[in-house]
Scaffold this motif. Structure first.
Motif, PDB file in Angstrom:
ATOM      1  N   TRP A 180      11.675  -9.654  22.507  1.00 24.85           N
ATOM      2  CA  TRP A 180      12.463 -10.231  23.585  1.00 24.85           C
ATOM      3  C   TRP A 180      13.071  -9.184  24.526  1.00 24.85           C
ATOM      4  N   THR A 181      12.837  -7.903  24.279  1.00 27.41           N
ATOM      5  CA  THR A 181      13.469  -6.860  25.084  1.00 27.41           C
ATOM      6  C   THR A 181      12.434  -5.856  25.574  1.00 27.41           C
ATOM      7  N   GLN A 182      12.758  -5.176  26.674  1.00 26.01           N
ATOM      8  CA  GLN A 182      11.885  -4.149  27.229  1.00 26.01           C
ATOM      9  C   GLN A 182      12.715  -3.229  28.119  1.00 26.01           C
ATOM     10  N   GLU A 183      12.706  -1.932  27.778  1.00 31.94           N
ATOM     11  CA  GLU A 183      13.447  -0.939  28.558  1.00 31.94           C
ATOM     12  C   GLU A 183      12.818   0.423  28.344  1.00 31.94           C
ATOM     13  N   LYS A 184      12.662   1.164  29.422  1.00 34.50           N
ATOM     14  CA  LYS A 184      12.094   2.511  29.374  1.00 34.50           C
ATOM     15  C   LYS A 184      10.715   2.523  28.714  1.00 34.50           C
TER      16      LYS A 184
END
Length: 338
Positions: A51-55
């Protein structure tokens, strides 16, 4: 080799983002995939990482590795799929306890193949290069895509056949939501060979996304010679690769590095998936790359197979004995889990 098994009904799939996760705008796509799996009597366990996405990653390498290990060790999860590939699967390898992995299917492609490759080479557990879970979100699946279930349900010492697709999709249009079928096929499929006199090749499958598995050369996760000796009984490898976006000269350098590292020393051939990558540099083309590696290695080269980023794609099992036969529209891949 050790082969997992995945039955036909009542199975549970673990979904974890071992490379990239989903930004908020893509969350509905996973919900659709979940529903389509449930339509086919499969349950899902969805990890927090998806559910997450960063860098350029779903979360930190240690968290991704921990969730993957938990799903491997969860007694009720029968197979594991990622939402899709990404960029940073390589980071999790040093956080995995390979020798605590039970014999369970991990299926996926693109950056996921970095982990597939490492698991099979390190442990002798077969892994499956095939569709990611977001490619299973349409009401119906084409015959080539749907074969992943037949492949994963093949028992030890059993065999399974997959046929060349009829047509393929040249480019992705993520703005178009799938209706009945996921893909929009627009070109006829043709499996090809550099040498028309060689139309069949057999060996133990190993490979993945060329741009990602190349980074395993010289690491503990890419010791191909030890893998052959310890898990294949010295049998030769039938390599397969697909490319996502590298230029012709980048692919040239990668294949030459593999050759110089000894990856092709005891092999029977190389299979290449069709691709929109391989942009020509000056007048050096993708076909020149295939001819170069054929000349350097003396191996037969088959190309434009149903592998990789231009769907549909075969489900290829790392470690399985495979025979690829080119016979026009009846071209096929036969695998045996021996």
């Amino acid at each position: 080799m050790r082969y997992p098994f995945f039955g036909w009904t009542g199975q549970t799939i673990g979904i974890t983002a071992l490379s990239s996760g989903l930004p908020d705008a893509l969350h509905p796509l996973l919900e659709e995939s979940k529903l389509r799996l449930e339509d086919r009597q499969m349950e899902t366990v969805i990890g927090e990482t998806v559910w997450t996405q960063e860098k350029a990653q779903s979360t930190t390498a240690s968290v991704r590795a921990s969730e993957l290990m938990q799903m491997f060790q969860h007694p009720d999860i029968d197979a594991i799929l990622p939402p899709f590939g990404g960029e940073r699967a390589l980071d999790i390898l040093s956080h995995l306890d390979f020798f605590e992995l039970p014999v369970k299917w991990l299926l996926g492609y693109s950056d996921t193949s970095t982990v597939l490759f490492a698991i099979t080479v390190k442990t002798g557990i077969a892994t499956a290069h095939g569709p990611n879970v977001l490619e299973l979100r349409s009401e119906e699946w084409d015959e080539t895509t749907a074969a992943w279930r037949r492949v994963l349900a093949t028992p030890r010492d059993g065999s399974v056949t997959q046929w060349m697709s009829t047509r393929f999709q040249t480019a992705w249009n993520h703005d178009v939501r799938p209706k009945r079928f996921m893909f929009h096929f627009d070109q006829p499929t043709e499996w090809k060979t550099l040498n028309p006199s060689i139309t069949q090749v057999t060996g133990r499958l190993l490979g993945g996304c060329l741009e990602t598995v190349r980074h395993l050369i010289g690491t503990p996760y890419g010791d191909v010679r030890a893998f052959q000796e310890q898990h294949l009984g010295g049998e030769p490898i039938l390599w397969y690769f697909e490319a996502c976006e590298a230029s012709a000269t980048d692919l040239h350098r990668s294949l030459m590095q593999m050759h110089l590292a000894g990856w092709f020393d005891y092999a029977t051939g190389i299979l290449f998936g069709r691709t929109s990558a391989g942009q020509a540099i000056e007048d050096y083309t993708l076909l020149d790359v295939y001819q170069m590696i054929a000349t350097e290695t003396g191996l037969p080269i088959f190309y434009d197979l149903d592998i990789g980023h231009q769907p549909p794609q075969l489900t290829l099992v790392n470690g399985a004995t495979a025979t690829v036969t080119l016979q026009g529209k009846d071209s096929r891949l036969d695998m045996t889990f021996d």
